[in-house]
Scaffold this motif. Structure first.
Motif, PDB file in Angstrom:
ATOM      1  N   ALA A  28       0.836  -1.200   0.000  1.00 23.54           N
ATOM      2  CA  ALA A  28       0.000   0.000   0.000  1.00 23.54           C
ATOM      3  C   ALA A  28       0.871   1.251   0.000  1.00 23.54           C
ATOM      4  N   ARG A  29       1.864   1.269   0.876  1.00 23.19           N
ATOM      5  CA  ARG A  29       2.756   2.428   0.972  1.00 23.19           C
ATOM      6  C   ARG A  29       3.503   2.645  -0.340  1.00 23.19           C
ATOM      7  N   THR A  30       3.998   1.578  -0.946  1.00 27.48           N
ATOM      8  CA  THR A  30       4.731   1.686  -2.213  1.00 27.48           C
ATOM      9  C   THR A  30       3.845   2.291  -3.298  1.00 27.48           C
ATOM     10  N   ARG A  31       2.621   1.803  -3.410  1.00 31.43           N
ATOM     11  CA  ARG A  31       1.715   2.320  -4.442  1.00 31.43           C
ATOM     12  C   ARG A  31       1.328   3.766  -4.177  1.00 31.43           C
ATOM     13  N   LEU A  32       1.051   4.097  -2.908  1.00 28.65           N
ATOM     14  CA  LEU A  32       0.686   5.473  -2.586  1.00 28.65           C
ATOM     15  C   LEU A  32       1.856   6.426  -2.806  1.00 28.65           C
ATOM     16  N   LEU A  33       3.068   5.995  -2.479  1.00 29.86           N
ATOM     17  CA  LEU A  33       4.241   6.842  -2.728  1.00 29.86           C
ATOM     18  C   LEU A  33       4.455   7.063  -4.220  1.00 29.86           C
ATOM     19  N   ASP A  34       4.211   6.036  -5.022  1.00 30.24           N
ATOM     20  CA  ASP A  34       4.299   6.202  -6.481  1.00 30.24           C
ATOM     21  C   ASP A  34       3.278   7.233  -6.965  1.00 30.24           C
ATOM     22  N   LEU A  35       2.071   7.157  -6.437  1.00 27.58           N
ATOM     23  CA  LEU A  35       1.042   8.133  -6.803  1.00 27.58           C
ATOM     24  C   LEU A  35       1.417   9.531  -6.321  1.00 27.58           C
ATOM     25  N   TRP A  36       2.012   9.614  -5.140  1.00 25.75           N
ATOM     26  CA  TRP A  36       2.446  10.915  -4.612  1.00 25.75           C
ATOM     27  C   TRP A  36       3.478  11.542  -5.549  1.00 25.75           C
ATOM     28  N   ARG A  37       4.446  10.755  -5.978  1.00 25.95           N
ATOM     29  CA  ARG A  37       5.470  11.274  -6.896  1.00 25.95           C
ATOM     30  C   ARG A  37       4.842  11.704  -8.213  1.00 25.95           C
ATOM     31  N   ARG A  38       3.892  10.952  -8.692  1.00 28.70           N
ATOM     32  CA  ARG A  38       3.230  11.284  -9.950  1.00 28.70           C
ATOM     33  C   ARG A  38       2.389  12.555  -9.811  1.00 28.70           C
ATOM     34  N   THR A  39       1.747  12.728  -8.665  1.00 28.65           N
ATOM     35  CA  THR A  39       0.901  13.902  -8.436  1.00 28.65           C
ATOM     36  C   THR A  39       1.746  15.162  -8.297  1.00 28.65           C
ATOM     37  N   GLY A  40       2.838  15.061  -7.568  1.00 24.18           N
ATOM     38  CA  GLY A  40       3.753  16.187  -7.407  1.00 24.18           C
ATOM     39  C   GLY A  40       3.253  17.233  -6.430  1.00 24.18           C
ATOM     40  N   PRO A  41       4.156  18.103  -5.968  1.00 26.91           N
ATOM     41  CA  PRO A  41       3.817  19.093  -4.943  1.00 26.91           C
ATOM     42  C   PRO A  41       2.825  20.159  -5.416  1.00 26.91           C
ATOM     43  N   ALA A  42       2.675  20.326  -6.712  1.00 25.98           N
ATOM     44  CA  ALA A  42       1.728  21.316  -7.232  1.00 25.98           C
ATOM     45  C   ALA A  42       0.486  20.649  -7.821  1.00 25.98           C
ATOM     46  N   LEU A  55      -1.220   7.894   3.587  1.00 25.22           N
ATOM     47  CA  LEU A  55       0.186   7.532   3.802  1.00 25.22           C
ATOM     48  C   LEU A  55       0.554   7.642   5.279  1.00 25.22           C
ATOM     49  N   ALA A  56       0.071   8.662   5.947  1.00 26.28           N
ATOM     50  CA  ALA A  56       0.371   8.832   7.370  1.00 26.28           C
ATOM     51  C   ALA A  56      -0.051   7.612   8.170  1.00 26.28           C
ATOM     52  N   ASP A  57      -1.173   7.022   7.800  1.00 21.92           N
ATOM     53  CA  ASP A  57      -1.677   5.852   8.520  1.00 21.92           C
ATOM     54  C   ASP A  57      -0.801   4.623   8.336  1.00 21.92           C
ATOM     55  N   LEU A  58       0.084   4.649   7.358  1.00 20.32           N
ATOM     56  CA  LEU A  58       0.917   3.483   7.061  1.00 20.32           C
ATOM     57  C   LEU A  58       2.285   3.535   7.732  1.00 20.32           C
ATOM     58  N   TYR A  59       2.469   4.502   8.624  1.00 13.43           N
ATOM     59  CA  TYR A  59       3.723   4.629   9.361  1.00 13.43           C
ATOM     60  C   TYR A  59       3.438   4.526  10.850  1.00 13.43           C
ATOM     61  N   ASP A  60       4.120   3.597  11.510  1.00 10.33           N
ATOM     62  CA  ASP A  60       3.989   3.479  12.961  1.00 10.33           C
ATOM     63  C   ASP A  60       4.805   4.540  13.687  1.00 10.33           C
ATOM     64  N   ASP A  61       5.888   5.001  13.082  1.00  7.48           N
ATOM     65  CA  ASP A  61       6.737   6.027  13.673  1.00  7.48           C
ATOM     66  C   ASP A  61       5.979   7.361  13.626  1.00  7.48           C
ATOM     67  N   PRO A  62       5.695   7.969  14.789  1.00  2.00           N
ATOM     68  CA  PRO A  62       4.913   9.201  14.782  1.00  2.00           C
ATOM     69  C   PRO A  62       5.590  10.359  14.056  1.00  2.00           C
ATOM     70  N   ARG A 159      -2.104   4.536  20.859  1.00  2.00           N
ATOM     71  CA  ARG A 159      -3.480   4.130  21.174  1.00  2.00           C
ATOM     72  C   ARG A 159      -3.782   2.804  20.495  1.00  2.00           C
ATOM     73  N   ALA A 160      -4.487   1.937  21.177  1.00  2.00           N
ATOM     74  CA  ALA A 160      -4.807   0.616  20.631  1.00  2.00           C
ATOM     75  C   ALA A 160      -5.595   0.712  19.331  1.00  2.00           C
ATOM     76  N   GLY A 161      -6.505   1.659  19.207  1.00  2.00           N
ATOM     77  CA  GLY A 161      -7.344   1.766  18.017  1.00  2.00           C
ATOM     78  C   GLY A 161      -6.802   2.693  16.952  1.00  2.00           C
ATOM     79  N   ALA A 162      -5.596   3.207  17.136  1.00  2.00           N
ATOM     80  CA  ALA A 162      -5.040   4.157  16.180  1.00  2.00           C
ATOM     81  C   ALA A 162      -4.691   3.470  14.864  1.00  2.00           C
ATOM     82  N   PRO A 163      -4.864   4.191  13.750  1.00  2.00           N
ATOM     83  CA  PRO A 163      -4.453   3.613  12.476  1.00  2.00           C
ATOM     84  C   PRO A 163      -2.936   3.496  12.425  1.00  2.00           C
TER      85      PRO A 163
END
Length: 169
Positions: A28-42, A55-62, A159-163
């Motif tokens: 999921a993260r790989t595909r979303l990052l590919d889409l992020w790069r394709r979308t670009g900052p603008a 993407l934020a939900d796919l990282y355990d590191d806060p 939190r136990a229920g956190a994404p």
């Protein structure tokens, strides 16, 4: 009204998110990052907001999640109701803010930045009225309460229920 199926990027986002929900957060993260790069900052702020939010939900590191949650909020600030209604005619940008601020509050809390966490949980509460009286609204309201309580306790525990990647895997 435009549906997610007629917006190729939103369809691809939904497919990638589905991978995460099915227990493959790495794919999921790989595909979303590919889409992020394709979308670009603008790129389209609706796409950027949605991508960064998921993407934020796919990282355990806060700290890693925080980067994406800040990007999601920044993109939401560039959105208009007209744009989100092209995706679905019942959406409004203001309804995004309870969840966006909740996520920022939770990440800041987990990093021990309780002042920033408190500011964002207050912002989430100021926007709670935009939530519907449905399962999603109930979920976000409950999470806002849980994060507020954790901030009051000065807890940095996840939190136990956190994404997150571990919550889905």
């Amino acid at each position: 009204m435009t549906s997610a199926t007629s917006d190729r990027t939103m369809t691809e986002i939904a497919e990638a998110v589905g991978l995460g929900h099915a227990g493959d957060p790495t794919a999921a993260r790989t595909r979303l990052l590919d889409l992020w790069r394709r979308t670009g900052p603008a790129g389209d702020p609706f796409h950027r907001c949605t991508l960064a939010h998921y993407l934020a939900d796919l990282y355990d590191d806060p700290a890693e999640a925080l980067v994406w949650d800040v990007r999601a909020l920044d993109a939401a600030d560039a959105l208009t109701d007209e744009r989100v209604r092209r995706h679905h005619d019942t959406l409004s940008v203001t309804a995004f803010y309870p969840s966006l601020h909740l996520n920022l509050a939770d990440n800041f809390r987990r990093l021990g930045s309780f002042t920033a966490a408190g500011e964002h949980i207050s912002a989430a509460r100021r926007h709670e009225h935009t939530l519907g009286d449905d399962g999603y609204g109930t979920l976000i309201r409950r999470a806002i309460g849980e994060v507020a309580e954790a901030i009051d306790r000065r807890s940095t525990e996840r939190r136990a229920g956190a994404p997150g990647a571990n919550a889905r895997g």
